[in-house]
Structures are given as structure tokens and as C-alpha cells.
Design an enzyme around this catalytic site. Structure first.
Site, PDB file in Angstrom:
ATOM      1  N   SER A 123      32.537  46.688  40.484  1.00 48.30           N
ATOM      2  CA  SER A 123      32.683  45.465  39.694  1.00 48.30           C
ATOM      3  C   SER A 123      31.952  44.345  40.416  1.00 48.30           C
ATOM      4  O   SER A 123      31.725  44.423  41.640  1.00 48.30           O
ATOM      5  CB  SER A 123      34.165  45.104  39.551  1.00 48.30           C
ATOM      6  OG  SER A 123      34.333  43.782  39.072  1.00 48.30           O
ATOM      7  N   TYR A 166      42.433  43.541  43.471  1.00 41.31           N
ATOM      8  CA  TYR A 166      41.375  44.222  42.719  1.00 41.31           C
ATOM      9  C   TYR A 166      40.044  44.080  43.447  1.00 41.31           C
ATOM     10  O   TYR A 166      39.311  45.071  43.627  1.00 41.31           O
ATOM     11  CB  TYR A 166      41.290  43.636  41.316  1.00 41.31           C
ATOM     12  CG  TYR A 166      40.217  44.269  40.452  1.00 41.31           C
ATOM     13  CD1 TYR A 166      40.375  45.550  39.946  1.00 41.31           C
ATOM     14  CD2 TYR A 166      39.038  43.582  40.152  1.00 41.31           C
ATOM     15  CE1 TYR A 166      39.398  46.135  39.162  1.00 41.31           C
ATOM     16  CE2 TYR A 166      38.056  44.159  39.366  1.00 41.31           C
ATOM     17  CZ  TYR A 166      38.242  45.435  38.874  1.00 41.31           C
ATOM     18  OH  TYR A 166      37.269  46.008  38.098  1.00 41.31           O
TER      19      TYR A 166
END
Length: 265
Positions: free
Chosen positions: A163, A176
Site C-alpha cells: 500500500s 496498518y
């Protein structure tokens, strides 16, 4: 884990299809980037092994893959379980005969500050975003190294889906981002370990993408005012993955960062 028992032989892919004769294992394949990647790799000539928890979704996708003339194995597994993560690789090889491409796409996203976040959500992210990548990659590497050594392409591929958060941490996204930074480090170290033996390791880092993970309001808050119509679609990331794994054996595309045009950070 239940290997699908309705796998059927696909029609022969065109001889010039880049992945003709190849088998790709895609985790988290029941929706979003995983499902789009499966379809894109099928169009490039690959046969598929699909892994996710939702069997019905996988069966629906497998039926669509077969319409592309490719064969498809359905493997139901929760990759939070390390043993099942490893077993799905062996099931894929048993069902499909060999392995050319592993796409580690399964993941979890839970937002929240460290002070107020949900520890159960943290554990799920660590299990899926990091541990599952480790376990599936370790189990797949002997098969991929064999393919690189003996297969006609002379190369095999691992693609890890990270990501933009793996480059840029933000408030409310700490755990995350930590998992995705870990995936980046893992990918680069693993690349150095196996690249001389013909296994390419690639990292794909999507920006804001419209998937089930980003559908809820808490996750969507990280879009910072970007309207949903400006977000990436799963097919955009699937094309990047296909670009990586269809390069000639002499060429390794190690990292692709894909942001929406409107995304500043």
C-alpha cells in the site's frame, strides 16, 4: 480447507499469450484486487488457483475464469491460520501440477489510533498482512525455484500487495502502515535471496482503491476528501501486477507505486 472439486481443463491459450502454460496462485481472490488480478492473469493465459474464505464467491469467479478458457482450482482457507496458509500452496500445486506465480493479496485494514484502536483488529492485520505473506511465500519458494530452473519461461514470480501506507504513515493508520512497511522490507530481502536463481519478487503499492476494505466510512476517511469517483479501481492494480509478471526473464520490475491522479500523499 477444501480444494474445489469442479476444476475443469481450460482450452489451450494462444501460443503467444505471455502466461500460456503458467499457473498463478492468488490469495484474497474472492473480491477486489484479488478477483481482478485473477481475471487479468487468465486473460494473459494463466491457469489459476484461487484462495479466500468465501467459497461461493470463489466458485462464481472460477466460473468466469473458465469462460476465458482457463482452468481454475478453488481453495477455501482462512490465511490467519499459518498451517492453512502453508497448506493452500501444496493444494494448489497438487491440483494444478506446478506453480509459476504467487500473488500475496489477502489482507486486512482496520483504522484507529494506537490509543483507541482495537487490538483484535491489529492482530488480524498482522496475521494476514505479514504472517500469511511469510508462510505462503516460504511454502511456495521451492516450487517457484523449480519452475524457474526447469520451466520454459526460465523465471517465476512472487508479487506482494502492499500500500502507499507502506511508504507514508499517517495518524489513525499506524498498525496498518506498520504491516505494509514490513511487507516492503520482506519483499526486498526475499528478492535479494532468490533473484539470482530466477525468482523475481515484486512489490505493488496501491493508493486509494475502491474495494471492500475501503468501503466503510472509517477506512474511507484516509481518502482525505478525494471523491470516490477519483479512486483507483481493482482493475488498475491488476494491470500493474500483470505488467510485472509478463516481463521477459531478463527483466525484473521490483516495485510499482500506483496512486489515483488526484491523490497528493
Amino acid at each position: 480447507m477444501n480444494p474445489g472439486n469442479d476444476r475443469q481443463a481450460g482450452n489451450a491459450a494462444p501460443s503467444d499469450a505471455p502466461l500460456s502454460g503458467c499457473v498463478a496462485l492468488v490469495t484474497g481472490a474472492s473480491s477486489g484486487i484479488g478477483a481482478a488480478t485473477a481475471m487479468e492473469l487468465a486473460r494473459q493465459g494463466a491457469d489459476l488457483a484461487l484462495v479466500a474464505r468465501r467459497t461461493e464467491r470463489l466458485e462464481e469467479l472460477a466460473a468466469t475464469v473458465r469462460k476465458e478458457g482457463r482452468s481454475c482450482a478453488v481453495l477455501t482457507a482462512d490465511l490467519q491460520d499459518a498451517a492453512r496458509a502453508r497448506q493452500c500452496v501444496e493444494d494448489a500445486v497438487r491440483e494444478c501440477g506446478h506453480l509459476d506465480v504467487l500473488v500475496n493479496n489477502a489482507g486486512s485494514l482496520a483504522t484507529g489510533t494506537v490509543e483507541e484502536g482495537d487490538p483484535e483488529g491489529w492482530e488480524r492485520m498482522i496475521d494476514l498482512n505479514v504472517r500469511a505473506v511469510l508462510h505462503t511465500s516460504r511454502q511456495a519458494l521451492p516450487h517457484l525455484l523449480r519452475t524457474a530452473s526447469e520451466g520454459p519461461r526460465g523465471v517465476a514470480d512472487v508479487v506482494n500487495i502492499s500500500s502507499v501506507a507502506g511508504r507514508l504513515a499517517r495518524p489513525g493508520n499506524a498498525v496498518y502502515a506498520a504491516t505494509k512497511h514490513a511487507v516492503g522490507a520482506l519483499s526486498e530481502s526475499m528478492r535479494q535471496e532468490v533473484t539470482a536463481r530466477g525468482v523475481r519478487v515484486g512489490l505493488v503499492e496501491p493508493g486509494m482503491t475502491a474495494t471492500e476494505l475501503t468501503a466503510d466510512s472509517a477506512s474511507a476517511s484516509v481518502a482525505r476528501g478525494m471523491p470516490p469517483e477519483s479512486w483507483l479501481r481493482p482493475e488498475d492494480i491488476a494491470r500493474a501486477i500483470a505488467f510485472m509478471v509478463t516481463q521477459p526473464s531478463r527483466t525484473a520490475v521490483n516495485e510499482i507505486l500506483v496512486r489515483p491522479t488526484a491523490q497528493e500523499h
